[in-house]
Design a protein around this motif. Structure first.
Motif, PDB file in Angstrom:
ATOM      1  N   UNK A  79       5.097  -3.064   4.366  1.00 57.71           N
ATOM      2  CA  UNK A  79       6.332  -2.343   4.176  1.00 57.71           C
ATOM      3  C   UNK A  79       6.478  -1.901   5.283  1.00 57.71           C
ATOM      4  N   UNK A  80       5.960  -0.243   5.217  1.00 54.66           N
ATOM      5  CA  UNK A  80       6.354   0.604   6.099  1.00 54.66           C
ATOM      6  C   UNK A  80       6.514   0.066   7.839  1.00 54.66           C
ATOM      7  N   UNK A  81       5.199  -0.664   8.363  1.00 57.08           N
ATOM      8  CA  UNK A  81       5.605  -1.040   9.690  1.00 57.08           C
ATOM      9  C   UNK A  81       6.621  -1.856   9.731  1.00 57.08           C
TER      10      UNK A  81
ATOM     11  N   UNK B  56       9.943  -1.230  12.437  1.00 58.74           N
ATOM     12  CA  UNK B  56       9.724  -2.726  13.219  1.00 58.74           C
ATOM     13  C   UNK B  56      11.546  -2.898  13.226  1.00 58.74           C
ATOM     14  N   UNK B  57      12.410  -2.742  11.973  1.00 56.36           N
ATOM     15  CA  UNK B  57      13.512  -3.085  11.691  1.00 56.36           C
ATOM     16  C   UNK B  57      14.469  -2.689  12.066  1.00 56.36           C
ATOM     17  N   UNK B  58      14.008  -1.560  11.868  1.00 59.16           N
ATOM     18  CA  UNK B  58      15.092  -0.222  11.994  1.00 59.16           C
ATOM     19  C   UNK B  58      15.592  -0.107  10.695  1.00 59.16           C
ATOM     20  N   UNK B  59      14.842  -0.641   9.762  1.00 59.30           N
ATOM     21  CA  UNK B  59      15.778  -0.228   8.206  1.00 59.30           C
ATOM     22  C   UNK B  59      15.299   0.981   7.639  1.00 59.30           C
ATOM     23  N   UNK B  60      14.504   1.639   7.815  1.00 59.97           N
ATOM     24  CA  UNK B  60      13.692   2.406   7.227  1.00 59.97           C
ATOM     25  C   UNK B  60      14.568   3.560   5.649  1.00 59.97           C
ATOM     26  N   UNK B  61      14.401   3.715   4.631  1.00 62.70           N
ATOM     27  CA  UNK B  61      14.501   4.076   4.080  1.00 62.70           C
ATOM     28  C   UNK B  61      15.479   2.494   2.974  1.00 62.70           C
ATOM     29  N   UNK B  62      15.622   1.589   3.312  1.00 69.84           N
ATOM     30  CA  UNK B  62      16.270   0.282   2.290  1.00 69.84           C
ATOM     31  C   UNK B  62      14.649  -0.330   2.173  1.00 69.84           C
ATOM     32  N   UNK B  63      15.445  -1.582   1.443  1.00 70.00           N
ATOM     33  CA  UNK B  63      14.258  -2.719   0.744  1.00 70.00           C
ATOM     34  C   UNK B  63      15.321  -3.561   1.371  1.00 70.00           C
ATOM     35  N   UNK B  64      14.288  -4.250   2.787  1.00 68.79           N
ATOM     36  CA  UNK B  64      14.748  -5.385   2.419  1.00 68.79           C
ATOM     37  C   UNK B  64      15.177  -6.667   1.556  1.00 68.79           C
ATOM     38  N   UNK B  65      15.295  -7.989   1.676  1.00 65.03           N
ATOM     39  CA  UNK B  65      15.608  -9.137   0.757  1.00 65.03           C
ATOM     40  C   UNK B  65      15.064  -9.678   1.129  1.00 65.03           C
TER      41      UNK B  65
ATOM     42  N   UNK C  12       8.730   3.861  -4.908  1.00 69.08           N
ATOM     43  CA  UNK C  12       9.480   3.947  -3.400  1.00 69.08           C
ATOM     44  C   UNK C  12      10.824   4.872  -2.853  1.00 69.08           C
ATOM     45  N   UNK C  13      11.575   5.110  -4.058  1.00 65.84           N
ATOM     46  CA  UNK C  13      12.768   5.255  -3.562  1.00 65.84           C
ATOM     47  C   UNK C  13      13.650   4.467  -2.172  1.00 65.84           C
ATOM     48  N   UNK C  14      13.399   3.465  -2.379  1.00 65.55           N
ATOM     49  CA  UNK C  14      14.097   3.096  -1.218  1.00 65.55           C
ATOM     50  C   UNK C  14      15.740   2.356  -1.805  1.00 65.55           C
ATOM     51  N   UNK C  15      16.079   2.754  -1.062  1.00 71.53           N
ATOM     52  CA  UNK C  15      17.970   2.050  -1.026  1.00 71.53           C
ATOM     53  C   UNK C  15      17.625   0.222  -1.391  1.00 71.53           C
TER      54      UNK C  15
ATOM     55  N   UNK D 253       7.488   7.267   1.200  1.00 68.29           N
ATOM     56  CA  UNK D 253       7.119   5.717   2.150  1.00 68.29           C
ATOM     57  C   UNK D 253       5.256   6.514   2.375  1.00 68.29           C
ATOM     58  N   UNK D 254       5.833   7.698   3.399  1.00 67.26           N
ATOM     59  CA  UNK D 254       4.724   7.885   4.095  1.00 67.26           C
ATOM     60  C   UNK D 254       3.736   8.780   3.144  1.00 67.26           C
ATOM     61  N   UNK D 255       4.098   9.036   2.223  1.00 71.73           N
ATOM     62  CA  UNK D 255       3.927   9.796   1.308  1.00 71.73           C
ATOM     63  C   UNK D 255       2.834   9.353   0.407  1.00 71.73           C
ATOM     64  N   UNK D 256       3.523   8.202  -0.151  1.00 67.70           N
ATOM     65  CA  UNK D 256       2.033   6.789  -0.943  1.00 67.70           C
ATOM     66  C   UNK D 256       1.264   6.247  -0.170  1.00 67.70           C
ATOM     67  N   UNK D 257       1.678   6.361   1.267  1.00 67.27           N
ATOM     68  CA  UNK D 257       0.345   5.535   1.570  1.00 67.27           C
ATOM     69  C   UNK D 257      -1.462   6.265   1.786  1.00 67.27           C
TER      70      UNK D 257
END
Length: 129
Positions: free
Chosen positions: A7-9, A13-22, A51-54, A69-73
């Motif tokens: 998920x982090x990768x 790659x998508x430039x959407x850090x902090x946002x949960x993809x659909x 993970x506190x993602x929007x 997310x980085x902390x969780x990993x």
């Protein structure tokens, strides 16, 4: 650990850090494997809350508070390392403050406290304490 790393990768790659993809985004981007992993670990809403993602659409009714997310990993990697060093035991468990300190990771210990303490972080990551 695999689902979080993937998920982090993907987010980087998508430039959407902090946002949960659909689910649709993942499938459209050829990441059906990641969609299956997220589903296996509770689904989009649960993973986003843990993970506190929007979420891309609306707000989730699940609110677990701030997290990273980085902390969780990082915590899961330490837990995995400690499990490999032990006699096998019953799987991975949340590292203790003493273990993190002995590894020179007072910063991780401080973040655990910031995110609600050892029991709360373990619960979010699905580990025993």
């Amino acid at each position: 650990l695999t689902v979080l790393r993937e998920l982090r990768a993907y987010l980087r790659e998508s430039g959407e850090e902090g946002m949960m993809p659909t689910m649709k985004q993942l499938v459209d981007d050829g990441r059906g494997d990641l969609r299956k992993l997220i589903t296996k670990h509770g689904g989009m809403r649960v993973m986003a809350a843990r993970l506190d993602l929007r979420l891309s659409r609306g707000r989730s009714d699940l609110v677990w508070g701030p997290f990273d997310l980085d902390f969780a990993i990082e915590v899961l990697e330490y837990a995995h390392m400690l499990a490999l060093e032990s006699d096998g035991g019953d799987g991975i468990r949340m590292p203790t403050a003493a273990e993190l300190t002995s590894l020179g990771r007072n910063d991780v210990d401080e973040k655990v406290i910031e995110y609600g303490g050892y029991s709360e972080v373990a619960r979010r990551l699905g580990m025993d304490t």
